[in-house]
Design a protein around this motif. Structure first.
Motif, mmCIF file in Angstrom:
data_model
loop_
_atom_site.group_PDB
_atom_site.id
_atom_site.type_symbol
_atom_site.label_atom_id
_atom_site.label_comp_id
_atom_site.label_asym_id
_atom_site.label_seq_id
_atom_site.Cartn_x
_atom_site.Cartn_y
_atom_site.Cartn_z
ATOM 1 N N GLU A 25 -22.841 31.348 70.040
ATOM 2 C CA GLU A 25 -21.583 32.086 69.997
ATOM 3 C C GLU A 25 -21.584 33.114 68.865
ATOM 4 O OE1 GLU A 25 -18.586 28.626 71.786
ATOM 5 O OE2 GLU A 25 -18.919 28.802 69.623
ATOM 6 N N LEU A 26 -22.125 32.723 67.702
ATOM 7 C CA LEU A 26 -22.178 33.648 66.574
ATOM 8 C C LEU A 26 -23.072 34.849 66.878
ATOM 9 C CD1 LEU A 26 -22.241 31.365 63.405
ATOM 10 C CD2 LEU A 26 -20.596 33.169 63.922
ATOM 11 N N GLU A 27 -24.188 34.614 67.552
ATOM 12 C CA GLU A 27 -25.064 35.721 67.916
ATOM 13 C C GLU A 27 -24.324 36.703 68.825
ATOM 14 O OE1 GLU A 27 -28.562 34.092 69.650
ATOM 15 O OE2 GLU A 27 -29.240 33.143 67.793
ATOM 16 N N THR A 28 -23.554 36.189 69.750
ATOM 17 C CA THR A 28 -22.763 37.049 70.637
ATOM 18 C C THR A 28 -21.746 37.858 69.834
ATOM 19 O OG1 THR A 28 -22.966 35.497 72.497
ATOM 20 C CG2 THR A 28 -21.152 37.067 72.580
ATOM 21 N N LEU A 29 -21.068 37.204 68.904
ATOM 22 C CA LEU A 29 -20.036 37.884 68.119
ATOM 23 C C LEU A 29 -20.637 38.922 67.178
ATOM 24 C CD1 LEU A 29 -17.704 34.856 67.276
ATOM 25 C CD2 LEU A 29 -17.344 36.652 68.980
ATOM 26 N N VAL A 30 -21.771 38.597 66.564
ATOM 27 C CA VAL A 30 -22.433 39.561 65.682
ATOM 28 C C VAL A 30 -22.842 40.797 66.478
ATOM 29 C CG1 VAL A 30 -24.498 39.988 64.288
ATOM 30 C CG2 VAL A 30 -23.207 37.868 63.991
ATOM 31 N N ARG A 31 -23.354 40.572 67.685
ATOM 32 C CA ARG A 31 -23.747 41.709 68.528
ATOM 33 C C ARG A 31 -22.529 42.529 68.940
ATOM 34 N NH1 ARG A 31 -25.945 39.009 71.944
ATOM 35 N NH2 ARG A 31 -24.468 39.066 73.675
ATOM 36 N N CYS A 32 -21.428 41.845 69.273
ATOM 37 C CA CYS A 32 -20.188 42.549 69.645
ATOM 38 C C CYS A 32 -19.704 43.423 68.498
ATOM 39 C CB CYS A 32 -19.104 41.547 70.020
ATOM 40 S SG CYS A 32 -19.299 40.800 71.643
ATOM 41 N N LEU A 46 -10.814 45.554 75.268
ATOM 42 C CA LEU A 46 -11.182 44.350 76.014
ATOM 43 C C LEU A 46 -12.396 44.617 76.886
ATOM 44 C CD1 LEU A 46 -7.655 43.061 77.126
ATOM 45 C CD2 LEU A 46 -8.986 42.395 75.127
ATOM 46 N N GLY A 47 -12.451 45.793 77.505
ATOM 47 C CA GLY A 47 -13.599 46.132 78.338
ATOM 48 C C GLY A 47 -14.887 46.196 77.537
ATOM 49 N N LYS A 48 -14.822 46.779 76.338
ATOM 50 C CA LYS A 48 -15.997 46.849 75.475
ATOM 51 C C LYS A 48 -16.476 45.452 75.082
ATOM 52 C CE LYS A 48 -14.918 51.288 73.266
ATOM 53 N NZ LYS A 48 -14.565 51.930 71.975
ATOM 54 N N LEU A 49 -15.541 44.596 74.659
ATOM 55 C CA LEU A 49 -15.912 43.238 74.252
ATOM 56 C C LEU A 49 -16.615 42.491 75.372
ATOM 57 C CD1 LEU A 49 -12.888 41.840 72.161
ATOM 58 C CD2 LEU A 49 -15.206 42.308 71.358
ATOM 59 N N ALA A 50 -16.035 42.569 76.569
ATOM 60 C CA ALA A 50 -16.609 41.843 77.705
ATOM 61 C C ALA A 50 -17.980 42.392 78.071
ATOM 62 C CB ALA A 50 -15.664 41.923 78.900
ATOM 63 N N LYS A 51 -18.129 43.728 78.046
ATOM 64 C CA LYS A 51 -19.412 44.342 78.409
ATOM 65 C C LYS A 51 -20.505 43.941 77.428
ATOM 66 C CE LYS A 51 -22.265 47.240 80.427
ATOM 67 N NZ LYS A 51 -23.418 47.019 79.548
ATOM 68 N N ILE A 52 -20.204 44.007 76.145
ATOM 69 C CA ILE A 52 -21.204 43.659 75.129
ATOM 70 C C ILE A 52 -21.527 42.167 75.176
ATOM 71 C CG2 ILE A 52 -21.694 43.609 72.658
ATOM 72 C CD1 ILE A 52 -19.777 46.029 72.408
ATOM 73 N N ALA A 53 -20.512 41.336 75.310
ATOM 74 C CA ALA A 53 -20.737 39.885 75.364
ATOM 75 C C ALA A 53 -21.561 39.500 76.582
ATOM 76 C CB ALA A 53 -19.401 39.156 75.387
ATOM 77 N N ASN A 54 -21.428 40.266 77.665
ATOM 78 C CA ASN A 54 -22.140 39.952 78.895
ATOM 79 C C ASN A 54 -23.584 40.444 78.858
ATOM 80 O OD1 ASN A 54 -21.971 38.790 81.553
ATOM 81 N ND2 ASN A 54 -22.192 40.858 82.364
ATOM 82 N N ASP A 55 -23.914 41.306 77.897
ATOM 83 C CA ASP A 55 -25.265 41.843 77.763
ATOM 84 C C ASP A 55 -26.074 40.917 76.863
ATOM 85 O OD1 ASP A 55 -27.560 43.245 77.503
ATOM 86 O OD2 ASP A 55 -26.692 44.955 76.430
ATOM 87 N N LYS A 56 -27.032 40.226 77.449
ATOM 88 C CA LYS A 56 -27.799 39.226 76.696
ATOM 89 C C LYS A 56 -29.100 39.776 76.120
ATOM 90 C CE LYS A 56 -24.658 36.434 78.064
ATOM 91 N NZ LYS A 56 -23.518 36.179 77.208
ATOM 92 N N GLY A 57 -29.102 41.074 75.885
ATOM 93 C CA GLY A 57 -30.287 41.648 75.227
ATOM 94 C C GLY A 57 -31.502 41.714 76.107
ATOM 95 N N GLY A 58 -31.315 41.900 77.414
ATOM 96 C CA GLY A 58 -32.439 42.090 78.319
ATOM 97 C C GLY A 58 -33.174 40.823 78.665
ATOM 98 N N ASP A 59 -32.582 39.684 78.456
ATOM 99 C CA ASP A 59 -33.227 38.408 78.770
ATOM 100 C C ASP A 59 -32.696 37.814 80.056
ATOM 101 O OD1 ASP A 59 -34.775 38.531 76.494
ATOM 102 O OD2 ASP A 59 -33.270 37.503 75.268
ATOM 103 N N ASP A 60 -32.368 38.674 81.025
ATOM 104 C CA ASP A 60 -31.839 38.219 82.315
ATOM 105 C C ASP A 60 -30.623 37.340 82.142
ATOM 106 O OD1 ASP A 60 -33.826 39.552 83.742
ATOM 107 O OD2 ASP A 60 -35.204 37.850 83.557
ATOM 108 N N ASN A 61 -29.789 37.689 81.128
ATOM 109 C CA ASN A 61 -28.537 36.982 80.871
ATOM 110 C C ASN A 61 -28.746 35.516 80.529
ATOM 111 O OD1 ASN A 61 -27.157 39.310 81.319
ATOM 112 N ND2 ASN A 61 -26.621 38.829 83.433
#
Length: 513
Positions: A25-32, A46-61
């Protein structure tokens, strides 16, 4: 690479020890936090938060077992249409203005900014306790002078509940979002309840008033905000989440489909256990009489919610956690409370321990065969056996609801504080809890019903046996004709050949007349 940088940042800053989040969760928040300032096609916060949180850094989510699917941007767009205009900006302001203790050096603006963001999210998610999430909720409604409008607070809570359902659906029921909360009875009751704490509908609500009201009356009022933020960022809820009560398709006179979800929302604000499954135990369709109510309740061991509608108006009831039993004395525990749902939400919990007397443990009373001097037959809560605070008679008429006793907090249960007596128009009792809790409670009730039926059959057999014995021994005949034999010895009574009798004194007096 980005994932490694995030982990290194978490270690160097010691964030895992400071904040109530998992490493994932912290990794997601730091990236956001790091990407929020970059340009993005999603214009809303809200759209930005959801888009960034949904992007798992190219690891197929997927980045370990803890990763979950964050709600799609389409769902976020739907939820934004449900929420009040400008909510995203208000939430951003609340998160970025969270008070942070001296975790970082003031000179390191980036570190302070990150920790402020983490602290703000922790508060909105309820990870810092319910008081923090309530303050965050109030902050999203706060006006220029630091106060807020009661209607706006309740409307936001309800819309957050609907938006959470849009992100992570759990019910098909229609929330029925409107621009005027007065059209929804449950919401109107909540607004009146909060507004009256401050002195009326036109008086702005101060944060201290809101926090006290939430603590005493609606402890779960901020849970829709907690659930919404968790769903938006992490996709799944690992903690107690907001949900409307699940009626499991059972009909109800109080939770009718035409009322949308407003009353269910009102109920869900009262306690965490009301955000679970509901099992109808009794309703007028089972037989509108006390015997059927008694049959449905006795032996049930789980928490129950009793809701009553008076003929004269008003909806109120009681929440219990003790097993229902017939008893010549009071029983129960301090987890139960009385409440009013209409015309406004009120909750009457057991009084503080410091103010208790020897009558302060008179929680509930259920006895259809009261024999104690002055005791009343029926079902009662609080008060005394002679005069319960809330009393349901065996006829459902002439019931009583007082305003004071030594067990529960004072206040009127009925629509008018001047009324005391009422007749029941509708009454329902619901069992609440997990599937396991409901199943176990119903099993114990069925066992009790089996014992009651068995005892009734044995009593009938004993009565029949005694009757046959009396006939065989001639006792019944002796008893039946004992009166005639006794009468035949009286000089003032004549016995006719067909067994009739008349008074000779009466006949003489009539003749003389």
């Amino acid at each position: 690479m980005e994932c490694l940088e995030s982990k290194e940042l978490l270690t160097n800053m010691g964030l895992l020890d400071k904040y109530p989040f998992t490493e994932t969760e912290l990794e997601t928040l730091v990236r956001c936090h790091g990407e929020m300032k970059q340009k993005n096609s999603f214009a809303t916060y809200l759209g930005k938060l959801a888009k960034i949180a949904n992007d798992k850094g190219g690891d197929d989510n997927v980045a370990g077992d803890e990763w979950v699917v964050v709600p799609s941007c389409k769902k976020v767009e739907v939820s934004e249409n449900i929420l009040p205009s400008g909510f995203g900006s208000r939430l951003e302001g609340v998160i970025n203005s969270a008070f942070v203790f001296a975790y970082s050096e003031p000179s390191n603006e980036e570190a302070v900014s990150l920790e402020t963001f983490l602290e703000g999210v922790a508060m909105c998610c309820g990870r810092r306790g319910v008081d923090a999430s309530r303050r965050s909720l109030f902050g999203c409604c706060k006006q220029e002078k630091g106060s807020a409008n009661a209607g706006q607070i309740i409307d936001l809570c309800y819309r957050l509940g609907a938006a959470s359902n849009a992100l992570c659906p759990y019910t098909d029921r229609e929330f029925g979002i409107t621009d005027d909360v007065s059209y929804s009875r449950g919401l109107e009751s909540l607004v009146k309840s909060l507004a009256n704490e401050e002195g009326g509908a036109s008086v702005p609500i101060r944060i201290r008033t809101f926090l006290d009201w939430a603590d005493n009356t609606a402890p779960m009022i901020a849970s829709p905000l907690e659930t919404f933020v968790e769903s938006l960022l992490f996709g799944s809820i690992n903690r107690a989440a907001f949900q409307l009560p699940d009626l499991q398709g059972q009909p109800s006179v109080f939770f009718d489909e035409n009322m949308s979800c407003s009353r269910l929302f009102e109920i869900s604000s009262l306690a965490p256990c009301f955000c679970g499954k509901f099992q109808r135990i009794f309703s007028p369709s089972d037989g509108f009489c006390f015997n059927r109510l008694q049959h449905s309740l006795l032996g049930y061991s789980g928490p129950t919610l009793m809701i009553i509608k008076a003929v004269s108006g008003g909806v109120f009831g009681a929440f219990t956690t003790s097993q229902w039993k017939e008893s010549p004395s009071f029983y129960g525990n301090s987890d139960m409370f009385l409440f009013q749902l209409e015309p406004q939400l009120k909750v009457f919990r057991p009084i503080e321990e410091a103010k208790q007397t020897k009558l302060s443990k008179n929680y509930m009373y259920f006895n259809s065969q009261a024999t104690a001097k002055g005791a009343v037959n029926g079902l009662g809560f609080g008060g005394t056996m002679e005069k319960p605070r809330l009393f349901i008679s065996e006829t459902f008429e002439g019931c009583e609801a007082g305003t004071f006793d030594y067990t529960f907090e004072p206040g009127s249960l009925l629509a008018s504080e001047w009324d005391r007596y009422f007749d029941i128009e509708d009454i329902e009792v619901w069992g609440i809890g997990t599937e396991e809790t409901l199943s176990d409670a119903l099993r114990q009730r069925n066992q009790q019903q089996g014992i009651t039926s068995s005892n009734a059959r044995k009593a009938q057999m004993v009565d029949k046996s005694a009757l046959l014995c009396d006939f065989s021994a001639g006792f019944m005949e002796n008893k039946m004709f004992a009166h005639q034999a006794h009468v035949s010895q009286r000089t003032d009574i004549n016995i006719s050949s067909n067994g009739g009798a008349h008074s000779t004194d009466v006949e003489v007096s009539r003749c003389e007349a």
